[in-house]
Design a protein around this motif. Structure first.
Motif, short mmCIF file in Angstrom:
data_model
loop_
_atom_site.label_atom_id
_atom_site.label_comp_id
_atom_site.label_asym_id
_atom_site.label_seq_id
_atom_site.Cartn_x
_atom_site.Cartn_y
_atom_site.Cartn_z
N SER A 301 0.85 -1.20 0.00
CA SER A 301 0.00 0.00 0.00
C SER A 301 0.87 1.24 0.00
CB SER A 301 -0.93 0.01 1.21
OG SER A 301 -0.20 -0.08 2.42
N ALA A 302 0.50 2.19 -0.83
CA ALA A 302 1.16 3.49 -0.84
C ALA A 302 0.43 4.40 0.13
CB ALA A 302 1.12 4.09 -2.25
N GLN A 303 1.18 5.12 0.94
CA GLN A 303 0.59 5.95 1.99
C GLN A 303 0.70 7.41 1.58
OE1 GLN A 303 1.39 6.38 6.78
NE2 GLN A 303 1.84 4.43 5.80
N ILE A 304 -0.43 8.11 1.56
CA ILE A 304 -0.42 9.50 1.10
C ILE A 304 -1.10 10.40 2.13
CG2 ILE A 304 -2.63 9.49 -0.15
CD1 ILE A 304 -1.03 11.00 -2.44
N PHE A 305 -0.67 11.64 2.14
CA PHE A 305 -1.21 12.64 3.05
C PHE A 305 -2.26 13.45 2.32
CE2 PHE A 305 -0.62 16.78 5.41
CZ PHE A 305 -1.15 16.32 6.60
N PRO A 306 -3.45 13.68 2.91
CA PRO A 306 -4.54 14.34 2.19
C PRO A 306 -4.48 15.87 2.18
CG PRO A 306 -5.32 13.65 4.32
CD PRO A 306 -3.90 13.16 4.21
N ARG A 307 -3.34 16.42 2.53
CA ARG A 307 -3.09 17.85 2.41
C ARG A 307 -1.76 18.02 1.69
NH1 ARG A 307 -4.47 19.57 8.46
NH2 ARG A 307 -2.24 19.86 8.67
N PRO A 308 -1.38 19.23 1.32
CA PRO A 308 -0.03 19.40 0.81
C PRO A 308 1.02 18.97 1.83
CG PRO A 308 -1.36 21.34 0.35
CD PRO A 308 -2.16 20.48 1.28
N ASP A 441 -7.75 1.57 -4.05
CA ASP A 441 -7.67 0.59 -2.97
C ASP A 441 -6.25 0.36 -2.49
OD1 ASP A 441 -10.41 0.22 -3.00
OD2 ASP A 441 -10.32 -1.52 -4.34
N ASP A 442 -5.26 0.65 -3.35
CA ASP A 442 -3.86 0.42 -2.95
C ASP A 442 -3.20 1.69 -2.42
OD1 ASP A 442 -3.69 1.80 -5.33
OD2 ASP A 442 -2.67 0.19 -6.44
N VAL A 443 -3.98 2.73 -2.18
CA VAL A 443 -3.48 3.96 -1.56
C VAL A 443 -4.24 4.19 -0.27
CG1 VAL A 443 -3.25 6.47 -1.79
CG2 VAL A 443 -2.82 4.99 -3.77
N ILE A 444 -3.50 4.43 0.81
CA ILE A 444 -4.10 4.63 2.12
C ILE A 444 -3.68 5.99 2.67
CG2 ILE A 444 -4.22 2.17 2.59
CD1 ILE A 444 -1.73 2.50 4.37
N LEU A 445 -4.40 6.45 3.69
CA LEU A 445 -4.09 7.74 4.31
C LEU A 445 -3.13 7.57 5.48
CD1 LEU A 445 -7.59 9.47 4.43
CD2 LEU A 445 -5.82 9.67 2.68
N GLY A 446 -2.28 8.56 5.67
CA GLY A 446 -1.36 8.55 6.80
C GLY A 446 -0.47 9.77 6.77
N LEU A 447 0.69 9.63 7.41
CA LEU A 447 1.73 10.66 7.42
C LEU A 447 1.37 11.86 8.28
CD1 LEU A 447 2.61 10.53 3.60
CD2 LEU A 447 3.54 9.14 5.47
N GLY A 448 0.61 11.63 9.35
CA GLY A 448 0.29 12.72 10.27
C GLY A 448 1.50 13.23 11.03
N GLU A 487 -11.47 5.19 5.49
CA GLU A 487 -10.04 5.45 5.28
C GLU A 487 -9.34 5.88 6.57
OE1 GLU A 487 -8.26 4.91 2.55
OE2 GLU A 487 -10.06 4.07 1.63
N LEU A 488 -10.10 6.35 7.54
CA LEU A 488 -9.52 6.76 8.83
C LEU A 488 -9.56 5.66 9.88
CD1 LEU A 488 -11.11 10.33 9.15
CD2 LEU A 488 -8.70 9.82 8.74
N THR A 489 -10.24 4.56 9.58
CA THR A 489 -10.51 3.56 10.63
C THR A 489 -10.13 2.15 10.23
OG1 THR A 489 -12.83 3.45 9.90
CG2 THR A 489 -12.32 4.99 11.68
N SER A 490 -11.01 1.45 9.54
CA SER A 490 -10.76 0.03 9.28
C SER A 490 -9.61 -0.19 8.31
CB SER A 490 -12.02 -0.66 8.75
OG SER A 490 -12.36 -0.19 7.46
N VAL A 491 -9.39 0.74 7.38
CA VAL A 491 -8.30 0.54 6.42
C VAL A 491 -6.94 0.60 7.09
CG1 VAL A 491 -7.15 1.52 4.40
CG2 VAL A 491 -9.63 1.23 4.39
N PRO A 492 -6.59 1.68 7.83
CA PRO A 492 -5.29 1.66 8.51
C PRO A 492 -5.19 0.57 9.56
CG PRO A 492 -6.56 3.59 9.17
CD PRO A 492 -7.28 2.98 8.00
N ALA A 493 -6.28 0.24 10.22
CA ALA A 493 -6.24 -0.84 11.21
C ALA A 493 -5.88 -2.16 10.53
CB ALA A 493 -7.59 -0.96 11.93
N ARG A 494 -6.47 -2.40 9.36
CA ARG A 494 -6.16 -3.63 8.63
C ARG A 494 -4.70 -3.66 8.19
NH1 ARG A 494 -5.59 -3.83 3.47
NH2 ARG A 494 -6.87 -1.98 3.08
N VAL A 495 -4.20 -2.55 7.65
CA VAL A 495 -2.83 -2.51 7.18
C VAL A 495 -1.85 -2.76 8.33
CG1 VAL A 495 -1.05 -0.99 6.21
CG2 VAL A 495 -3.34 -1.04 5.20
#
Length: 578
Positions: A301-308, A441-448, A487-495
């Motif tokens: 999974s590629a992890q991307i930030f939803p802001r600049p 589906d292969d991109v998830i949110l993160g990088l806080g 995208e904030l809950t079950s997806v990162p938990a699964r990964v």
């Protein structure tokens, strides 16, 4: 019955439930008992505490896969800003940096690495960390002994492991010997057996020590990555977290190394993805590699930030457009009011504007004069500003140089002003490309990045940004509420392999948010001096969180923390409820 004679500890009534799985939200109740979700739907029994969620949104607690609370989890009982934005589980140890394993003689090395990579002042770590550990299991025990508002989990970080095994040879990035590799594998297995979620590494060019050297893991060979990965598998399995060299734009070599190792060993991978503001779309090459690896049986999974991705700069922060100028450095240590008074003197202004930057300083400071991608950050903060609001555009409209415009803007609000520098993810002046990627589906949110970059960024607030800007306020290209919550809950938990949380269903961990979607508001960052030794950090708060619940205990109500500290160390991957 609980002690109060009620059927449940908490019942949340008549909320709009977004269960974290992406289905249509529905009206109903959620009952909590013994730290778990006990009932969902229509709940007949009463709760010792009843929460009226009429007109409110009820979600699982948010999971942030990419934080650096390794230090803050030791010296503080609150993982802010994350816990102020609905995050109930934070994963730390990312980017391959951290504080264990570490021999006493190597404390300074790891402080140097964290100060350079994560902008944590050295004195904060020296004063804030007791260093009562040496091994990684001992570090986890130290974390486990503390009490905090939310749960934390940890990766084994590559750079400390390398230095622990190789000493100065590891710092100098010499090749690991067969003996070194065998010990790394053994220690990785030990780390996973005692609770690590996997291991993390980085070869990002910008990740340098405070002395300007590449971090120990920067150019580690494939055989070393493989040895650690096999140790993770020996210990029971886990996730590989990786940061390729985003600036170089050459994803292929670094990603191929990690993807090949993951395929051989059988481990999942998540890696940092960034979208260049202009130029070749190298992120597309990376995603093609992800597609191929997953088609071949991988789990990438590629992890991307939803802001600049970028910086917040200003006279009170780690960077500003003049921080490398000798003439500014002459007054840089003055109290803010005195510095502002000096900078308003015509002769000082002229001297600074005519100066030339020195070639030292933090590597990110090259961005402190990226005029086309620099914007005033006001109230409310705008993270998707129009190109016409850039410092370059504003300067052109005034008929002055961008340097002059920036000079005037940092003096706004008596020097308390902040500027946002959008280094990536702002392709063609918008977040449209990010909007497309979030749907994959292969991109998830993160990088806080909570717990790091204390004087440069405040990105841990991204869950609130997702629910306001992306779901409610963006003029076009908005996200469906259910998808955003998933995208904030079950997806990162699964990964992460934390399958006991991230959804609202009977038997799952009672980590929950009750949110007023209309009142939800993200505030401008503020500067606090609450780190050890009086260290400075950026903080950011929000309105609209009616209640945040961790393990069945309310840790905050209407933005005000309670005394509850139910957060624990999560040791390793967690199975889903039976």
């Amino acid at each position: 019955m609980n002690a109060a004679g009620a059927a449940y500890d908490i019942v949340i009534r008549n909320g709009l439930i977004a269960d974290g799985l992406g289905g249509a939200p529905f009206r109903g109740d959620v009952a909590v008992q013994g730290g778990l979700i006990a009932a969902v739907g229509t709940v007949e029994g009463t709760g010792a505490r009843e929460i009226d969620a009429t007109g409110r949104l009820v979600t699982p607690g948010f999971v942030d896969l990419h934080t650096h609370y390794d230090g803050q989890a030791i010296w503080s009982d609150r993982m802010t800003p994350s816990s102020a934005h609905g995050v109930t589980t934070a994963v730390m140890g990312n980017c391959g940096v951290g504080f264990a394993p570490c021999r006493p003689d190597d404390h300074d090395v790891l402080v140097d690495v964290m100060a350079g990579v994560e902008d944590i002042p050295g004195v904060v770590m020296v004063d804030g960390l007791p260093w009562t550990w040496e091994t990684f299991p001992e570090f986890l025990d130290a974390v486990d002994a503390g009490r905090r508002d939310i749960d934390v989990a940890a990766f084994l970080p590559h750079s400390p492991l390398r230095v622990y095994v190789m000493g100065q040879r590891g710092v100098d990035r010499e090749p690991a010997t067969p003996e070194d590799l065998a010990l790394m594998r053994k220690l990785a297995a030990e780390a996973v057996e005692c609770g690590a979620l996997g291991f993390a590494s980085s070869r990002l060019t910008l990740h340098k020590t405070s002395g300007g050297q590449p971090i120990p893991s920067h150019d580690a060979a494939q055989v070393e990555i493989e040895a650690i990965a096999r140790g993770v598998e020996d210990g029971g399995g886990g996730l590989i977290q990786f940061v390729p060299d985003l600036l170089a734009g050459d994803y292929e070599v670094a990603l191929k190394t990690v993807f090949d190792v993951a395929a051989d060993v059988g481990l999942p991978v998540t890696f940092t993805l960034a979208v260049g503001n202009a130029g070749p779309a190298t992120f597309e090459d990376a995603l093609r590699m992800v597609e191929k690896a997953n088609t071949d049986g991988g789990c990438i999974s590629a992890q991307i930030f939803p802001r600049p991705i970028g910086l917040v700069i200003g006279l009170e922060l780690s960077g500003n457009p003049f921080v490398l100028y000798p003439s500014y450095r002459e007054i840089a240590d003055l109290p803010l009011a005195e510095r502002v008074a000096e900078m308003r003197k015509p002769e000082v202004r002229q001297r600074i504007l005519n100066d030339t930057a020195a070639d030292d300083g933090h590597p990110l400071m090259f961005a402190a004069q990226a005029w086309d991608y620099m914007f005033p950050l006001g109230t409310p903060p705008n993270y998707e500003p129009a190109p016409s609001d850039s410092i370059a555009a504003r300067a052109a409209a005034r008929g002055v140089s961008p340097l002059e415009e920036a000079y005037d803007r940092v003096l706004d609000d008596d020097g308390h002003a902040m500027l946002l520098v959008t280094l990536a993810n702002f392709r063609d002046g918008s977040l449209d490309t990010v909007a497309e990627l979030i749907q994959r589906d292969d991109v998830i949110l993160g990088l806080g990045d909570g717990g790091a970059h204390y004087g440069m960024i405040c990105d841990a607030s991204f869950p609130t940004y997702l629910l306001t800007h992306w779901v409610r306020d963006r003029p076009a290209g908005r996200l469906e509420l259910a998808h955003a919550v998933k995208e904030l809950t079950s997806v990162p938990a699964r990964v992460a392999g934390l399958n006991d949380r991230g959804r609202i269903a009977v038997g799952y961990k009672a980590d929950l948010n009750v949110i007023d979607p209309d009142a939800l508001t993200l505030h401008k960052p503020t500067i606090e001096h609450d780190l050890p030794a009086g260290g400075r950090r950026l903080d950011q708060t929000a309105d609209g969180y009616v209640a945040t619940i961790v393990s069945g205990e309310i840790i905050a109500e209407n933005g005000v923390p309670t005394a509850a500290r139910p957060g624990r160390l999560v040791r390793g991957r967690q199975p889903a409820p039976a």
